[in-house]
Design an enzyme around this catalytic site. Structure first.
Site, PDB file in Angstrom:
ATOM      1  CD  GLU A 155      15.408  -0.743  19.440  1.00 24.25           C
ATOM      2  OE1 GLU A 155      16.266   0.108  19.185  1.00 24.25           O
ATOM      3  OE2 GLU A 155      15.672  -1.936  19.629  1.00 24.25           O
ATOM      4  CG  ASN A 196      21.170  -9.772  20.358  1.00 22.51           C
ATOM      5  OD1 ASN A 196      21.256 -10.035  19.160  1.00 22.51           O
ATOM      6  ND2 ASN A 196      22.061 -10.183  21.240  1.00 22.51           N
ATOM      7  CG  ASP A 240      20.628  -2.074  16.824  1.00 24.02           C
ATOM      8  OD1 ASP A 240      20.309  -0.877  16.753  1.00 24.02           O
ATOM      9  OD2 ASP A 240      20.490  -2.761  17.856  1.00 24.02           O
TER      10      ASP A 240
HETATM   11 ZN   LIG Z   1      17.293  -2.689  20.520  1.00 20.24          ZN
END
Ligand SMILES: [Zn+2]
Length: 383
Positions: A122, A214, A269
């Protein structure tokens, strides 16, 4: 091994008999004594995004095999039988160390290899802007680079299966095409792209919006913006963080109606400070606070300086319970979003509760309107 619980999709009380790690039969409950019993049984969760927990970070330059093993075991307590360790924006040196350590851990520890079906990268090819960048350190945000990615993929032994990037970053569209050709799933996230750039990324092969809603500016142009464009795209699945902190219930409900349950994935997450007690912690040259929220024992993790959320304190079990409460979807829909659907997006073989499938099962208690309580995660290596 005989397991007795209600089937998460049909609601029937069933006996699941497992032998040598494989489901041998699924039938109406018998009179035989079960070895394991709970309110419900479903396939174990599979989470696309676990950054660590209990103070251990997959991003650390000091990541060890013991720490990876610990995270695998904590995840199992929360019903997560498989996941993608997620490495976020940092120096190439730290990323290479993380990938190498994960590869070696998978090669030497069958339990780790079983839980880790791939790795999620990521960043670091994300927006440098405050807001979209989230808690990723600006110093290590950089343009997309295929050679650099290849170095990481080599260190990981080919295990990187998911890359989250921002399509407006120089070189990103070309990188998306090459990743797709190489069999890596591409997600959009931490982006400040124009609607046109989002559309171009979809044409290039992007398939997922990572934690939609987000990693965003606090304010957006009302009609044309990257959030609505991703929401509107039928070709993009979306992952959502339903820890109760990242997205309000009403927005989760809207996203569920637009995307439909078939194109949604629930991810926790979990940040490296997931599960840690309230207090101030130092990581990646930044201070983070673990802050208690509400009357419960739950917390959130924020960057001390900005207040931006930095991953979740909670795990997938809490998110699944919240999602049902927020959207009034069925138990089966929510569980599939946290188990079958992420596997399907990555092209991993399904793990169904059917004869002949691996016995990767989750025993839990749950009632409409109540909390999701994991009793036990059973893995084929144990049965
Ligand atoms: Zn993230």
């Amino acid at each position: 091994m005989r397991i007795r619980a209600r089937h998460y999709a049909t609601g029937r009380l069933v006996d699941i008999v497992c032998e040598k790690g494989v489901i041998r039969s699924v039938a109406d409950a018998s009179r035989d004594r079960p070895d394991h019993e709970a309110g419900w049984v479903s396939p174990a969760f599979f989470d696309l995004q676990i950054n660590g927990c209990d103070g251990h970070s997959f991003n650390s330059e000091k990541l060890t095999r013991e720490q990876i093993h610990h995270v695998v075991q904590v995840c199992r307590k929360h019903g997560i039988g498989g996941f993608l360790p997620t490495l976020v924006t940092t120096s190439q040196r730290a990323l290479v160390h993380g990938m190498t350590t994960l590869r070696q851990a998978c090669a030497n520890d069958p339990e780790i290899a079983y839980a880790i079906a791939g790795i999620h990268l990521e960043g670091p090819y994300i927006s440098p802007e405050d807001g979209p960048r989230g808690a990723h350190p600006l110093a290590h945000v950089r343009p997309a680079d295929w050679d650099e990615f290849q170095e990481l993929q080599e260190a990981a032994g080919g295990r990187i299966r998911l890359v989250t990037l921002a399509p407006e970053v120089p070189g990103a569209l070309h990188l998306i095409e090459r990743l797709v050709q190489a069999g890596v799933t591409v997600a959009l996230g931490h982006t400040a792209a124009s609607p046109g750039q989002i559309r171009d990324a979809v044409v290039a092969g992007a398939r997922l919006s990572t934690h939609l809603g987000n990693g965003s500016h606090a304010l957006l142009p009302r009609h044309e913006n990257y959030f609505l464009e991703q929401l509107a795209s039928d070709k993009l699945w979306a992952s959502l963080i339903c820890d109760g902190q990242h997205l309000p219930a009403g927005l989760v409900s809207i996203i569920e109606r637009v995307k439909t349950p078939a194109r949604l994935i629930l991810t926790c997450d979990a940040g490296p400070l997931a599960g840690c007690p309230p207090g101030r912690y130092r990581m990646w040259d930044q201070d983070f606070d673990v802050v208690a929220v509400g009357p419960s024992t739950e917390c959130k993790i924020v960057v001390a300086a900005s207040g931006f959320l930095a991953g979740s304190w909670a795990f997938t079990d809490l998110c699944v319970g919240n999602f049902i409460e927020f959207t009034h979807c069925t138990l089966a829909q929510a569980v599939d979003m946290a188990s079958a659907q992420p596997r399907s997006l990555l092209g991993l073989p399904p793990r169904s509760m059917e004869t002949g499938h691996p016995a990767d099962l989750l025993l839990f208690d749950w009632q409409p309107g109540g909390a999701f309580v994991v009793k036990e995660t059973i893995q084929s290596s144990m049965s």
